[in-house]
Design an enzyme around this catalytic site. Structure first.
Site, PDB file in Angstrom:
ATOM      1  N   GLU A  46       0.800  -1.228  -0.059  1.00 47.99           N
ATOM      2  CA  GLU A  46       0.123   0.044   0.013  1.00 47.99           C
ATOM      3  C   GLU A  46       0.885   1.390   0.023  1.00 47.99           C
ATOM      4  OE1 GLU A  46      -3.757   1.616   2.685  1.00 47.99           O
ATOM      5  OE2 GLU A  46      -2.411   0.393   3.436  1.00 47.99           O
ATOM      6  N   LYS A 119     -10.773   0.831  -1.921  1.00 45.81           N
ATOM      7  CA  LYS A 119     -10.656   0.217  -0.637  1.00 45.81           C
ATOM      8  C   LYS A 119     -11.965   0.616   0.158  1.00 45.81           C
ATOM      9  CE  LYS A 119      -7.692   0.690   3.881  1.00 45.81           C
ATOM     10  NZ  LYS A 119      -6.520   1.197   4.381  1.00 45.81           N
ATOM     11  N   CYS A 159      -5.167  -3.614   3.451  1.00 42.50           N
ATOM     12  CA  CYS A 159      -4.708  -3.324   4.783  1.00 42.50           C
ATOM     13  C   CYS A 159      -5.927  -3.476   5.788  1.00 42.50           C
ATOM     14  CB  CYS A 159      -4.216  -1.763   4.737  1.00 42.50           C
ATOM     15  SG  CYS A 159      -3.246  -1.317   6.400  1.00 42.50           S
TER      16      CYS A 159
END
Length: 271
Positions: A46, A119, A159
């Site tokens: 990321e 995301k 994440c």
């Protein structure tokens, strides 16, 4: 005699700074090293392109899909090395003023983008000493995304998504899971490996967790410990601190056998 189906995969760990050109060059070098080692699937971390002190600097780099130096760099790397590349995350333009999508893209050996995932879960954390609020600069995605690869469906995630197992339970059941991350040292030390191994076991899938691993501008410290985990929860490869590569050969025949022996995915009762 049947041939064994295998895949060599790499999780690239970086310690990105606030210089876009320097970060892209380090990504080029590390992807080339992974390709030279035989990797056919590579996952970048990321924010591989920028880890600035001021989060708004990333928003300023946001472009529509297909535009800008970050997108072009990823497409060129995948095509040059003839591999599948998960481009960590890059900033894509959002309709919300002052915000971006934190997006993970899957590029194929043809240099084309085969899947885009924005995301969904935006990280927030405040322990009195560290404070993070991704919603201040990011728009949340809405669509669970898989990319079709020669080895089966690859579920894209980023994440903080690791804390939401329902994202990975959507059909089609993933053969592979990518998890580029910039876990804080505080949360990573407590939960990073636990979450990666849990998602592998939950889904009887291979999980590739590529992290940031060091100290960044403004004193931010990320946990690193990039891992590749097999469907039984076994860690196949690890790179703990600093820049480097975790490389492993994934035995897809063994995965199929594990799914036959323990058909948990077929036993699901709740969606």
């Amino acid at each position: 005699m049947p041939t064994t189906q295998q895949l060599t995969a790499a999780a690239i760990q970086m310690v990105s700074g606030d210089d876009l050109s320097a970060n892209l060059e380090r990504a080029r070098v590390l992807v080339a090293e992974a390709a030279a080692a035989g990797a056919a699937l590579v996952v970048l971390p990321e924010y591989f392109y920028l880890m600035p002190e001021d989060e708004r600097e990333r928003v300023a780099l946001a472009r529509p899909p297909g535009e800008g130096p970050i997108f072009r760099c990823l497409a060129e790397l995948a095509e040059r090395h003839r591999l599948w590349l998960v481009g960590g995350t890059l900033p894509l333009a959002s309709p919300e003023p002052g915000k971006m999508f934190n997006s993970s893209l899957l590029f194929g050996p043809d240099g084309r983008c085969h899947a885009r995932y924005d995301k969904i879960h935006l990280f927030g954390f405040d322990n009195g000493h560290e404070r993070y609020d991704e919603a201040a600069t990011m728009s949340a995605g809405e669509q669970v995304t898989s990319g079709d690869t020669p080895w089966g469906p690859l579920r894209l995630s980023v994440c903080y998504d690791l804390r939401f197992p329902e994202l990975y339970r959507q059909r089609p059941a993933p053969t592979l899971i990518s998890a580029p991350a910039a876990f804080t040292h505080t949360t990573g030390e407590a939960h990073w490996e636990l979450l990666l191994r849990a998602r592998a076991v939950d889904n009887l899938a291979f999980v590739i967790g590529a992290g940031q691993g060091g100290v960044h501008p403004g004193g931010k410290r990320t946990f690193g410990h990039s891992l590749i985990v097999d469907p039984w929860g076994t860690v196949l490869a690890r790179h703990e601190d600093g820049e480097g590569i975790a490389l492993a050969t994934l035995d897809l025949d063994r995965q199929a056998e594990l799914r036959r022996r323990l058909p948990a995915l077929q036993h699901r009762r709740l969606d």
